[in-house]
Design a protein around this motif. Structure first.
Motif, PDB file in Angstrom:
ATOM      1  N   SER A  49      32.224 -83.634 -50.985  1.00 10.80           N
ATOM      2  CA  SER A  49      31.070 -83.688 -52.121  1.00 10.80           C
ATOM      3  C   SER A  49      29.661 -84.109 -51.569  1.00 10.80           C
ATOM      4  O   SER A  49      29.893 -85.014 -50.515  1.00 10.80           O
ATOM      5  CB  SER A  49      31.301 -84.336 -53.595  1.00 10.80           C
ATOM      6  N   ASN A  81      31.415 -80.704 -55.418  1.00  4.40           N
ATOM      7  CA  ASN A  81      30.141 -80.292 -55.878  1.00  4.40           C
ATOM      8  C   ASN A  81      29.054 -80.915 -54.933  1.00  4.40           C
ATOM      9  O   ASN A  81      29.212 -81.692 -54.163  1.00  4.40           O
ATOM     10  CB  ASN A  81      30.032 -81.002 -57.399  1.00  4.40           C
ATOM     11  N   ASP A  89      26.709 -84.501 -58.075  1.00  4.33           N
ATOM     12  CA  ASP A  89      27.762 -84.510 -59.353  1.00  4.33           C
ATOM     13  C   ASP A  89      27.516 -85.922 -60.058  1.00  4.33           C
ATOM     14  O   ASP A  89      27.404 -86.789 -59.590  1.00  4.33           O
ATOM     15  CB  ASP A  89      29.176 -84.879 -58.760  1.00  4.33           C
ATOM     16  N   ASP A 147      30.499 -76.366 -57.610  1.00  7.93           N
ATOM     17  CA  ASP A 147      29.267 -76.279 -58.656  1.00  7.93           C
ATOM     18  C   ASP A 147      28.160 -77.012 -57.992  1.00  7.93           C
ATOM     19  O   ASP A 147      28.288 -78.046 -57.118  1.00  7.93           O
ATOM     20  CB  ASP A 147      29.686 -77.110 -59.949  1.00  7.93           C
ATOM     21  N   TYR A 202      26.354 -80.571 -60.894  1.00  8.24           N
ATOM     22  CA  TYR A 202      27.437 -80.761 -61.964  1.00  8.24           C
ATOM     23  C   TYR A 202      27.252 -81.924 -62.770  1.00  8.24           C
ATOM     24  O   TYR A 202      27.114 -83.046 -62.179  1.00  8.24           O
ATOM     25  CB  TYR A 202      28.892 -80.775 -61.579  1.00  8.24           C
ATOM     26  N   GLU A 229      28.176 -84.288 -66.215  1.00  7.04           N
ATOM     27  CA  GLU A 229      29.188 -84.438 -67.261  1.00  7.04           C
ATOM     28  C   GLU A 229      29.127 -85.512 -67.995  1.00  7.04           C
ATOM     29  O   GLU A 229      28.808 -86.648 -67.397  1.00  7.04           O
ATOM     30  CB  GLU A 229      30.433 -84.164 -66.766  1.00  7.04           C
ATOM     31  N   TYR A 252      29.088 -72.579 -60.116  1.00  8.99           N
ATOM     32  CA  TYR A 252      27.982 -72.666 -61.122  1.00  8.99           C
ATOM     33  C   TYR A 252      26.772 -73.165 -60.420  1.00  8.99           C
ATOM     34  O   TYR A 252      27.023 -74.084 -59.505  1.00  8.99           O
ATOM     35  CB  TYR A 252      28.476 -73.402 -62.189  1.00  8.99           C
ATOM     36  N   HIS A 294      25.538 -76.774 -64.056  1.00  9.50           N
ATOM     37  CA  HIS A 294      26.912 -77.092 -64.867  1.00  9.50           C
ATOM     38  C   HIS A 294      26.442 -78.155 -65.644  1.00  9.50           C
ATOM     39  O   HIS A 294      26.667 -79.226 -65.310  1.00  9.50           O
ATOM     40  CB  HIS A 294      28.113 -76.900 -64.143  1.00  9.50           C
TER      41      HIS A 294
END
Length: 457
Positions: free
Chosen positions: A143, A174, A177, A196, A199, A201, A218, A221
């Motif tokens: 990543s 990702n 992230d 992604d 990303y 979250e 994505y 995301h």
């Protein structure tokens, strides 16, 4: 020379030695730094351990790296700014981040980072607060950047790309992230060819602005994100341009997502379980589905330009949303809607709809009802997609209108598009498009019949 004469000279010699020693103490430290900087030039071809230089730098200071190659991994455990000149590169083959920033008020800038060690973490890991990552060029086989429990940071003007072999998208990490990291800004970055691109979250107060996200799953995301924004980003050739899932009070405005069409699940903009959010002034062009909305409620979708997609709008199990002032032009299927009640749909432009404006207010006095027949039919029996736009399917759609009151309906469609540069199909494209679709359907039907016949034998 007499012994007394020699003794008379000794004080002067001692004074000279003292003066030389004082001069050396004053000058040698800076000379050592300069020498170290010159050794960083890479002329010897050796990789210099970055950690050693970080350990020697004073807290709160700036470590300036001359052009050359430095070896990771390295941990920044004190406030420190690391700046690289043109030609400065960090290489890392370990299973640890190339650079890990643990301290608050830290920064890295102007570095090229080549991270070739397989790992579950990222090339750059940030777990502090009030820090900056800027003007980085990251090539990775894992990543790019991870933020973990990191707040009030900025990532800007950075590029992240895949440096490994050609593998499945699911095997990549990702680009940028964030997890459990709040009030961060991600601006002006370019991410290409990752799982992604960006990303986010379980993070709130995030600003994703003016980024370019391409060739990933994505582009942007959001998952379990509140009070955040996605503004002014561009994306192409992703599976989905922007996926916003389980979000509340999010603003998605001024983005451009084009050519998300190479996958059966491709969309320009996808809303799933989104509520109390605004999606406005986005351009969605050349995607399989322009805007896909499922299990979403109390959102506003307005002034979006949805052009030349296979399906302009797909609406499923969603209610109490407002669709107003959107342009739907050049889409093969303008809209599909099932199990979606109490949505306020008004004043959108549908180029496939011929309205009547008797009072001259610019809106049709006839409503536009979105027929769900084809969507329901192909959901239960997918092979019926072969009959898309066939005369028989159009006839059945026209006959089965008993539940029309429950259809999603634009109460007063706009008579003209809102965009100044209205989409106009090339001359003759309608005939050519119809011919191509017919040939594709015919080929699919013949193939299906042939394969079925072979199997039966």
């Amino acid at each position: 020379m007499s012994r007394n004469r020699i003794r008379s000279l000794m004080p002067h010699g001692s004074a000279l030695r003292v003066a030389l020693l004082a001069f050396a103490l004053a000058v040698l430290p800076s000379t050592a730094v300069c020498a170290e900087s010159s050794s960083n030039s890479g002329s010897s071809g050796k990789e210099i351990p970055l950690q050693q230089l970080i350990d020697e730098a004073p807290p709160g200071g700036t470590l300036k790296l001359a052009a050359g190659t430095y070896r990771g991994p390295a941990i920044v455990a004190k406030p420190l700014r690391i700046e690289g000149a043109d030609g400065t590169q960090i290489v890392n083959e370990s299973d640890q981040p190339a650079v890990e920033l643990r301290a608050d008020r830290s920064a890295i800038a102007g570095l090229a980072i080549r991270d070739t060690g397989a790992k579950t973490t990222a090339a750059v890991l940030l777990s502090g607060a009030d820090s900056t990552l800027e003007n980085l060029r990251i090539e990775t086989v894992s990543s790019g950047i991870h933020l973990r429990d990191a707040s009030r940071n900025t990532i800007r003007s950075t590029t992240v790309g895949w440096a490994g072999p050609d593998v499945k998208m699911t095997e990549k990490g990702n680009g940028i992230d964030l997890y459990a990291s709040h009030d961060n800004v991600i601006a002006g970055n370019t991410v290409t060819g990752m799982h992604d691109a960006i990303y986010i979250e379980n993070s709130n107060g995030i600003r994703v602005e003016q980024n370019e996200v391409n060739e990933s799953r994505y582009g942007v995301h959001f998952m379990y994100v509140n009070d955040s924004s996605i503004r002014g980003n561009t994306g192409a050739r992703n599976i989905t341009g922007a996926m916003v899932m389980a979000v509340k009070s999010v603003e998605v405005t001024g983005n451009t997502f084009v050519k998300q069409s190479e996958n059966v699940n491709s969309q320009g903009l996808l809303l799933f379980d989104a509520s109390d959010s605004v999606f406005a002034d986005n351009r969605l062009e050349g995607n399989r589905v322009g805007i896909y909305v499922e299990q979403a409620q109390k959102n506003v979708l307005e002034r979006n330009r949805v052009t030349v997609n296979y399906v302009g709008l797909q609406l499923k199990e969603s209610e109490n949303n407002r669709f107003q002032g959107n342009d739907f032009q050049g889409n093969v299927i303008p809209a599909e809607a099932t199990d979606s009640q109490n949505n306020d749909v008004k004043g959108n432009y549908w180029d496939s709809f011929q309205g009547v404006d008797l009072d001259g207010d610019g809106f049709s006095d006839m409503s536009y009802a979105i027929n769900p027949f084809f969507q329901k039919m192909t959901k239960t029996t997918p092979p019926f997609q072969l009959f898309f736009q066939s005369p028989g399917m159009a006839f059945l759609e026209g006959m089965l209108t008993s539940s029309k009151r429950a259809w999603t309906t634009d109460r007063a469609p706009a008579m003209k598009p809102y965009a100044a540069d209205a989409y106009r199909p090339p001359a003759g494209s309608e005939t050519a498009g119809t011919l191509i679709v017919s040939l594709l359907l015919l080929g699919s039907a013949v193939t299906t019949i042939f394969v079925t016949g072979v199997r039966r034998k």
